[in-house]
Every structure is written in C-alpha cells, then in structure tokens.
Design a protein around this motif. Structure first.
Motif, mmCIF file in Angstrom:
data_model
loop_
_atom_site.group_PDB
_atom_site.id
_atom_site.type_symbol
_atom_site.label_atom_id
_atom_site.label_comp_id
_atom_site.label_asym_id
_atom_site.label_seq_id
_atom_site.Cartn_x
_atom_site.Cartn_y
_atom_site.Cartn_z
ATOM 1 N N GLU A 132 0.828 -1.202 0.000
ATOM 2 C CA GLU A 132 0.000 0.000 0.000
ATOM 3 C C GLU A 132 0.865 1.256 0.000
ATOM 4 O OE1 GLU A 132 -2.932 0.206 3.078
ATOM 5 O OE2 GLU A 132 -3.152 2.360 2.788
ATOM 6 N N ARG A 135 2.448 1.651 -3.311
ATOM 7 C CA ARG A 135 1.520 2.193 -4.308
ATOM 8 C C ARG A 135 1.332 3.683 -4.124
ATOM 9 N NH1 ARG A 135 -1.615 -2.707 -3.328
ATOM 10 N NH2 ARG A 135 -2.800 -1.514 -1.826
ATOM 11 N N SER A 183 -0.576 18.141 1.324
ATOM 12 C CA SER A 183 -0.096 16.902 1.949
ATOM 13 C C SER A 183 0.263 17.117 3.407
ATOM 14 C CB SER A 183 1.107 16.355 1.182
ATOM 15 O OG SER A 183 2.264 17.114 1.486
ATOM 16 N N PRO A 185 -1.491 18.553 6.046
ATOM 17 C CA PRO A 185 -2.485 18.084 7.029
ATOM 18 C C PRO A 185 -2.409 16.581 7.239
ATOM 19 C CG PRO A 185 -3.529 19.462 5.336
ATOM 20 C CD PRO A 185 -2.086 19.365 4.978
ATOM 21 N N GLY A 195 -7.312 8.265 11.605
ATOM 22 C CA GLY A 195 -7.737 9.301 10.670
ATOM 23 C C GLY A 195 -7.857 8.806 9.240
ATOM 24 N N GLY A 196 -7.139 7.744 8.955
ATOM 25 C CA GLY A 196 -7.268 7.166 7.625
ATOM 26 C C GLY A 196 -6.485 7.913 6.560
ATOM 27 N N HIS A 197 -5.818 8.999 6.950
ATOM 28 C CA HIS A 197 -5.031 9.720 5.959
ATOM 29 C C HIS A 197 -3.572 9.350 6.129
ATOM 30 C CE1 HIS A 197 -8.592 11.942 5.286
ATOM 31 N NE2 HIS A 197 -8.597 12.459 6.496
ATOM 32 N N THR A 198 -2.956 8.908 5.090
ATOM 33 C CA THR A 198 -1.543 8.617 5.146
ATOM 34 C C THR A 198 -0.828 9.577 4.233
ATOM 35 O OG1 THR A 198 -2.213 6.337 5.285
ATOM 36 C CG2 THR A 198 0.128 6.762 5.051
ATOM 37 N N PRO A 200 1.594 10.728 1.694
ATOM 38 C CA PRO A 200 2.470 10.045 0.748
ATOM 39 C C PRO A 200 3.825 10.724 0.672
ATOM 40 C CG PRO A 200 0.918 11.433 -0.395
ATOM 41 C CD PRO A 200 0.665 11.640 1.065
ATOM 42 N N ILE A 201 4.022 11.795 1.397
ATOM 43 C CA ILE A 201 5.246 12.555 1.200
ATOM 44 C C ILE A 201 6.157 12.533 2.419
ATOM 45 C CG2 ILE A 201 6.170 14.844 0.716
ATOM 46 C CD1 ILE A 201 3.780 15.339 -1.019
ATOM 47 N N GLY C 125 -13.102 9.240 4.764
ATOM 48 C CA GLY C 125 -11.736 8.727 4.881
ATOM 49 C C GLY C 125 -11.395 7.870 3.678
ATOM 50 N N LYS C 126 -10.433 6.967 3.868
ATOM 51 C CA LYS C 126 -10.036 6.115 2.749
ATOM 52 C C LYS C 126 -11.206 5.227 2.312
ATOM 53 C CE LYS C 126 -6.037 4.064 2.965
ATOM 54 N NZ LYS C 126 -5.012 3.086 3.388
ATOM 55 N N LEU C 342 -3.294 3.836 -12.457
ATOM 56 C CA LEU C 342 -2.622 3.871 -11.159
ATOM 57 C C LEU C 342 -3.600 4.084 -10.013
ATOM 58 C CD1 LEU C 342 0.614 5.824 -11.926
ATOM 59 C CD2 LEU C 342 0.383 3.482 -11.148
ATOM 60 N N ASP C 346 -5.442 -0.282 -7.470
ATOM 61 C CA ASP C 346 -5.304 -0.847 -6.129
ATOM 62 C C ASP C 346 -6.628 -0.903 -5.367
ATOM 63 O OD1 ASP C 346 -5.710 1.788 -5.592
ATOM 64 O OD2 ASP C 346 -4.003 2.042 -4.271
ATOM 65 N N GLU C 348 -8.420 1.472 -4.002
ATOM 66 C CA GLU C 348 -8.542 2.366 -2.852
ATOM 67 C C GLU C 348 -8.456 3.806 -3.312
ATOM 68 O OE1 GLU C 348 -6.291 -0.373 0.496
ATOM 69 O OE2 GLU C 348 -5.483 1.571 -0.081
ATOM 70 N N THR C 350 -8.169 8.064 -1.731
ATOM 71 C CA THR C 350 -8.099 9.021 -0.626
ATOM 72 C C THR C 350 -8.363 10.412 -1.191
ATOM 73 O OG1 THR C 350 -5.747 9.483 -0.939
ATOM 74 C CG2 THR C 350 -6.306 7.647 0.504
ATOM 75 N N TRP C 351 -8.661 11.363 -0.316
ATOM 76 C CA TRP C 351 -8.910 12.719 -0.800
ATOM 77 C C TRP C 351 -7.665 13.328 -1.397
ATOM 78 C CZ3 TRP C 351 -6.093 16.752 1.039
ATOM 79 C CH2 TRP C 351 -5.519 16.636 2.302
ATOM 80 N N PHE C 352 -6.501 12.884 -0.916
ATOM 81 C CA PHE C 352 -5.274 13.467 -1.447
ATOM 82 C C PHE C 352 -5.006 12.979 -2.876
ATOM 83 C CE2 PHE C 352 -0.686 13.906 -1.921
ATOM 84 C CZ PHE C 352 -0.597 15.270 -1.690
#
Lengths: 371, 371, 371
Positions: A132, A135, A183, A185, A195-198, A200-201, C125-126, C342, C346, C348, C350-352
């Motif tokens: 994950e 990706r 990115s 927040p 929070g479910g937000h990961t 990516p940076i 969320g995700k 892309l 997968d 899934e 996210t908002w980002f």
C-alpha cells in the motif's frame, strides 16, 4: 543498536568528515585553481553536509514529535540540493539545474533503490514491504512527474503554447506547491492513525525510529540539534557555492558535458548519497522503511525543489527560467517513474530486480555521456 | 496424456513436416526463382524447424535436470530466429532485422497472448494464474524494453549523443547480456526452492512438464535429443538463409515493405509459431505455464537476440548496425510492454481481454502496412 | 431513499431546468446575436439534456431488465455528446471535434474522478472499491486509448504511412467498433453471473440500483420513459446545433482557442456534467458504483464516439476527417489513461489522490490555454 550517548561513533565520524572536507574545500576554493581537485573535495563535503543536515533534522524531530519531524524533514531534507541548484542557476548553468532535478529523481528511483534491492536480496532473499505504501509513493511520484512534464511536452510537441513556457512553468509550480501544502495536514494527522489519511510525502514516525537504529543515532538535546542544523545549513550554503564555482572549470578539464554533470555527479553528491541509509535499512531487512526513505526524496524534489527554483528564478538573475526539460530528460523522468511503479507496486523485491534497475540507470546515464 | 514411446504421433507429424518442408524449401531455393512460393515454403519450414528445436531442447533438458533445461532453453530456444536475423543483417536488410526484433516481442505479447486468452476464456471462462510470476515477467519485459529503447530515444530526441549511436548500442548490448548472465544463477538455484530466487527468464521445471503434457512428448534418449537438436539447428541455419534469400524478391512481388515483412511475417514464422504451445496450454486450463511460455520468449529476444546481433554485426558485414529503431517501432515496443504489464499484473484473463489484445495487434500492424 | 412516485422532486427540477434552458437557448439562437450569452445558455441546456437522456435511459432500462439497460446505456448514454461532435464536424470545427473527444476522456478520468475522491475522502476517509472492476475498466481504457493513438502516432512519428491517415483511421474505427460489439455478449450474459464474463463497458444492474438511489429516481412507466428519451434526444439535437453555432463567435469574443474550448468547455458541458452522479455516489460511500460510472463514459467515448464520427465523417461533409490528434492531445490522452490505471488498480482512494488528479487536470488544461 542505539546508544544513550549524545554522539555515537558514527556521529563523530560524520562530523569529522564534514569539518575536514569543508575546510579543505574552502582552502582549495580560496587558495588554488586546481579545478578537478576543488570539485571533488567540494562534492565530498557537500555529500557529508547533506548527511549531517539529514541527521540534524532527524535529531530535532525526535524532540518535536512525529508530525513536526515529517514537516521538518519535508521542508529541510533537500536543503543542500536546493543550495546547489540555486547557485547553479545564479551562475547561469541552466542545463545543470534541469539535469540535477531529473538526476536526483533518477538516481534515487533506479540507482539507490536498485543497490538497496541487491544488498537486501543477497542478504535476505526475497523481501516484502507494504504494497500500500509502495503504491502511494509510486502514484505520487508518477503524478508529480507527469505534472512536471507538462511544460516540457508543451514545448517539445510544438503546441501553440510555445513562447508561454515561463507562464506555464510558474502555473505548474504553483499547482505543485499547492499539492505539497495539501499533503501537510495528512502529515499532521499522522498521530491519529484512525484518521485514515496517510501522507504520501512525509516520513512516518516508525521510519524515523528505524532510520535512527540503522544509523546508530545518539540522542541530541534540542539546542545541539538546532545548532548542528544551522551550522550544517550554513556550511552547505558555502560549500554549494564553492562546488558550483569549481563545476564549470572541472567539467571542461574532464571533458564532461553540463547535462551529464548535473544528471549524474551533482545529483549523486547533492541528493542521492544522503539516501544511502535506504541501502542500510534494506541490509537490516527493514524494506518498508527503506522504500519509504528512498522514494520520498524524489517526490519531494519534484513537488518542492522544482517549483521553488522556478518561482525564485527572477531573484537569482534567471527570470526566464522554465521547467522545459529536454525531451531526453523527460524520457528519463518518465522511465524512472514507470519503473518505480512496477518495482514497488507489488510490495516485493529481489536482488535481480535490483540488478535490472541499476542496468537501466547505467543505460540512461550512458545516453547523456556525449554532449 | 504422456506416453512412454520415444516418438509420439505428434513428434512424427512434426518431424515429417520438417523433412518435407525443408526439402521442398531447398529444392525451390536451388532450382527455381518463384519468389513468393520459395518464401512461403521456407517460412513454413522455418516455423516447423523452430518447433523442432524447441522440442529437442525440452527433450535434452529432461535428461539434464531442470536447471540445465532452463539455461539450454534460454540459450537455444530462439536459435532459428537468431539465424534469420543474422542472415538478414548479412544481406543488408537492416530494416527487416530491427522490425523482426520488435515484431517478435509484439507478436507474443499481443497476438499469441491474445489468442491464448480468447481460446482459454471461451473454453473455461475467467482464468487465474500466478500474479507474482506475471508481475516478474512483465517487470523484466518492461525493463528490457526500456533499456532497448535508450539508443532509439537518444537518436529520435536529437540529443548530443547523435552520431554515437553505435557506441551506445554496444554499451546497451553489454548491459543487457550482463543482466541475462545475472539471471542464470537464479536458474541454477531453481532446484532449491528455499533459495528465494525465481528466475524471471528461464522456464521452471513444472512448466516443462506441463508443456510436455500439452505437446504429448515422448521420452527421447539423450543421444537422440542431441542429434535431433543438431539436425534441427543445422536445418534452421540453411532454411534461414533460403528464407532470407527469398524474402527480398517476395516482398517486391507482393508489394509489402521491409518493415511490415519483418514486424509481421518474419516475426511470426521465426518466433511466434513456436509459442503456439502457449495457446494449447491455455486451452488445457494451465494458464500459469501458458503465460510463462508466451512472455518468456519476448524477454529473451530483448535481452539476448538484440544484443548478440548488435555485437556480432561487424562479423556480418554490418559494422555500423545500431539499436536505433524507428520512433514508431519504439512506440509499438512500449505499447506492447505496457499492455503486457496491465493484462498479466492482476493474474486473471478473460476472452474479452484477449480480443482487446488482438485488436491492438491489428491496429499496430496496420500502421506499418504502407512503406 | 427511492420513492414510488412517477416524478421525484429531483426529476421535476431536472425537467424544469431542461425546459427553461432549452427554450431560452432557442430564443437566443433565433432572436439575438449575443454570442457569449447564447453559448453559455446553450451549454447549460446541453448539460441538462445530457442528464435527462441519462435519466430516461435508466428509466427505460428498469422496464427492460439489466442486459438491455447495459446495451441501451452503452448505445445512447453519450448521445448528446455525439450530436455536438457531429454538428461541430459539419461546421468544419475539426479541432473542436478532436479536442472534445480527448477532453471527455480527460475530464472524467482526472477532474470528475478527482472531485469524487475528494468529496468521498473528506466525508468517509479512505474508501475501498472492487480492485477487479477497477483493473478491468483501466485495462479497457488503456487499450482503447492506445488503439485510438495509433493513427496519431503514425502521423507524428513520420512513418511511411503518412498520407494514408484516413484509411488507417477507418481501419482503426472498425477495430474499435468490433471490440465494442464483442463486449455486448458479455453484457447480455450479465444475468447469468456464473458465466464468468464481466462486461468492462456496460454498467451492471447493481450499479443501476445504486444510481437510482443516488438520484432518487421515481419509477417511470415505459411509455413515459420512451417519450422522455425521444424528447430529450430531439432536444439535444437542436440544442447541440445552437451550441455549436454559438461556439465559434463566443470563443472569438472570449479569446479562447478552439482546442481549449473543445478540451475543457465542450467536453464538460457535453459529457462530464452527466457524470456528476459519480461524485454523489462517492459521497454516499458507494465507491464501486462511482468508479464504474465515471470510468465507463471515457471507455465508451473512445470505443464508440470516436469511430462513429470517423466513419460518418463523409456524411457530414468532412470526408478527410482522421483520428490524427495533435501530439499534445495524444500526450494528454496517454497521461489520463496512465493515471486512471494507477489510481484505480489498487481498489482504494483518498482525498489526497483526488487532489493530485485535479492538479494534473489543471496542469494539462493550462497547457492548452494559448492558441
């Protein structure tokens, strides 16, 4: 593996190397005109300072908590590279600037990741990491690279936008910095995993711990960390100027062209060496953190260094600087992104995949040899 | 399904076809100048000989164990194609050589794989195969194709390396052969599954058994296998020469251009027909082996045939031969690789995916019709 | 959420908007020459009519069963866009036609999908959706885009097929329509889930229900549904003509170029607005259906609208129309497909990721601003 000393053996070695190479680079810069030697020593000092900046940011982060570490690391992690690029731009070495941006991405995605896979694979066989995370990182890298490619494509494909590349580059830069800001927040929300937000940076806290372990970090008090970061930053600024000053005569003497110098030499000295920790993490069988460390850097280069340089260009006497990369640099960039996606999307690595990555790096670098 | 006879019915048919078509091709070559008939018969003989070489390599492999089979198959599996390409290069048909290399990859990845998905999907509905193996093969194919594309991109994108394409092609060839050599230990380690290394290039032993079952192989004694391989190899060398000799007059008579002839006709006769076994395996609902057989061949073409021809070019009177493919051939190559990744990455196939692959093949082939 | 009334509140609003905007657009067309106002009102009417066509097709489908719905929706879902493209072609606005085709794909894949991810991600969320469906849709999109790109590549890469683009475009169109026809049995087999065939193009019945729920559909009797579809279709034909008539003077007044008008404005009014339902589905946390709705439309545009327009071009006074898109349009198309793969591969979102998609859309659109 970690110690409670302030300075570990590794820290002391790093600081010694920084002091010696920086002093030597300064002495050579002011006292001599032995271009190649100046260049090599300044390059070594730069790589050492880049490592020290990284080390200081990590140490400071430990005192400020994971969210701040992520932001600090995002903001300052590529400081030495930013200095080199800024001084190169000021010196009018536009080709070096563009090829360094591409080279930093390429070197991490193909060379460093490839070496990490080889070292990890030889020691531990097939290694698995979070698909994950892989990706997310490869998606961000691809989107950043595609957005970065828009001005160059516009120019190379002879669209009616030819002649408006500066405006388009500024626009694209604003879009990239906005993405970067968005990115943050996610970075701050990192402490609340539900929070479910990961992000990516920015690096996650676990990764900091793993990097610390890999690098045998001592615990630096906050004052020391700030002082060290300031010193390393100032040092990086000076050494960057010396490095760039030696760059042009050195490449004439060595018969290298500007693009190759930026793509391979400057990119490795300014950015890639710092990520050698990714190889160490792979050797310690921590592929999750290794992949994160190695792939974060190129995403940051695309999303922050490229737009900052573009927006700041008028201040550096390069008001017409654009993100119009040469078609072959664009091809190199797109190949890097494609390969990054393929190798990390499945969450597995082997030493042979590493060999294939290094082979691709060599083939692309070779294509830029003549100039 | 397997028998203990030396020659199965299928073997006898294959050997008969080989003898009849080879003799006919030889007679036509030395006795007549009916270009098109010569060309068709030599093409049929070549396809039959390619199958016999494959059959002999498999039979020899059964006597030598799985590791040796992998290496033998890697080294000799594309022998007939290598002969055709070598004779084409000697005859100065550079466009045929380049388009045959691309066509072999394209035909396997789009046409043969598409037909296999259609046949398998119509008979068995959705089929599942090892996504991991699919990922490995598609990764290798993509990396090989990207490395192969470097000299062409260098030339097409007007980089300063223009004029150095021969040197760059030699360098890229060395890199590709090094990658191939590095894949051999993985092949040898195959007997020790705990080794964790899976060769992305050489067939695995289970696949051999499945191919044997699909092809109703008899057990050939080692002497017979070696003799048959030698005979088929010598035959392939002669027939390749006749085929190339008939090629140029035939395409003039038929009004085809050299690129289309290489991309479609030579590629299918010299390489793709052999992989029809992949379609049979899919029909028998053995999609794992089918995908492996069909995708291995293009990886081998990119990693061995292309560099060997480049390095051997001076011996064949084509000292200036380069890997600079025309931009449209590069586009065809990249599209093949991209599609291969997409269809095999998820480890599933349907007949409709097969139709889409065949449709892509037709569209690309059509684009090369005019010349 | 669903009601048993014939007309829901939403239906009544939609029909009112259609009537008012259509009458206003007609009045403006026949009575005035206020180009920009004509254009804006006709654009609004067109978007409303596109929604009503979609609503009527769904209502009719409910009476005919899922298989027929799939086929109807595939055949008629993009009717308004087809009219606009046909009238544009008749008016000689070739650039608008080509950029509208690309823009419809780009707007759905980047803008609408991006907004859907943002809305869904902020609320929930995700989000996870069927990776298998995502893979099928992204594979079909990629194959359709690659086939569509063949004539343009042929021309841009200066192959010998230059000068034969019309023939090649016709051939490619036949191939695409054949692929579309082959997808219909899969649609018909949908009622038998054990069949193992999943249509990658037509909506599945569950999705109809979800869309109905999202859109608070009432149950329309068959006669009403047919009448409404006929009325909306006729209305769309008229409004399309008015819209195209206002397009050329409006873009002169506004200083926009034809390509940007087609890529952004026409594409959003004619196709993308209809897919706003995808954003609503994501907000209701039904990501499976959302992704299906948003990605089906671009696949249909590539596989049906593009070839129909090409084949029908001689009837519209544009006998030399080809599918040769400008290189930058091809680049935009390939980027869209790559990104679609892309983000949905997968399963899934996210908002980002949504932000990154919208950022890519803005960067590409900006590149077409100058003309």
């Amino acid at each position: 593996m970690t110690t409670t000393q302030v300075f570990t053996r590794r820290d002391l070695i790093l600081i010694s190397v920084v002091i010696v190479t920086t002093l030597a680079a300064g002495a050579l810069h002011y006292a001599t005109d032995t271009e190649v030697l100046n260049f090599v020593v300044a390059g070594a000092a730069l790589a050492a300072l880049a490592s020290l900046v990284g080390r200081s940011v990590d140490a400071l982060g430990e005192r400020l908590g994971p969210a701040a570490t992520g932001i600090l690391q995002s903001a300052l992690g590529n400081l030495p590279e930013l200095f080199v690029i800024a001084f190169s731009l000021k010196a009018g070495l536009t080709d070096v600037v563009k090829s360094t941006i591409v080279g930093s991405i390429l070197a991490n995605v193909a060379l460093i990741l490839g070496l990490a896979f080889i070292v990890g694979g030889v020691k531990h066989g097939k290694q698995k990491f979070s698909a994950e995370q892989g990706r997310n990182l490869s998606l961000m890298l691809t989107l950043a690279v595609l957005i970065l490619a828009v001005p160059a494509l516009t120019s190379a494909l002879h669209t009616p936008a030819e002649g408006h590349e500066r405006t388009l580059s500024v626009l694209v830069s604003v879009i990239m910095l906005a993405l970067f800001a968005l990115s943050l927040p996610a970075t701050l929300a990192r402490r609340h995993p539900e929070g479910g937000h990961t992000s990516p940076i920015a690096r996650d806290p676990g990764s900091e711990a793993a990097i610390k372990a890999a690098a045998s970090h001592g615990e630096w008090p906050m004052g020391l960390a700030i002082g060290m970061l300031a010193a390393a930053g100032v040092g990086a600024a000076f050494v960057s100027e010396w490095f760039v000053a030696a760059l042009q005569p050195a490449i004439v003497t060595l018969g290298i062209n500007e693009t190759f110098a930026g793509l391979v030499i400057v990119a490795i000295a300014g950015n890639a060496v710092e990520n050698v920790v990714g190889i160490q993490l792979m050797a310690r069988n921590q592929p999750d953190y290794a992949v994160q460390v190695v792939l974060q850097s190129p995403v940051q280069v695309a999303l922050t260094i490229a737009p900052i340089v573009t927006l700041a260009a008028p201040l550096l006497g390069a008001a017409s600087f654009t993100l119009v990369l040469s078609p072959m640099l664009i091809a190199a960039l797109l190949m890097s992104a494609l390969v990054a996606v393929l190798v990390v999307y499945d969450g597995e690595s082997t030493w042979f995949e590493g060999c294939a990555l290094v082979a691709l790096y060599c083939a692309i670098a070779a294509a830029f040899w003549w100039g």
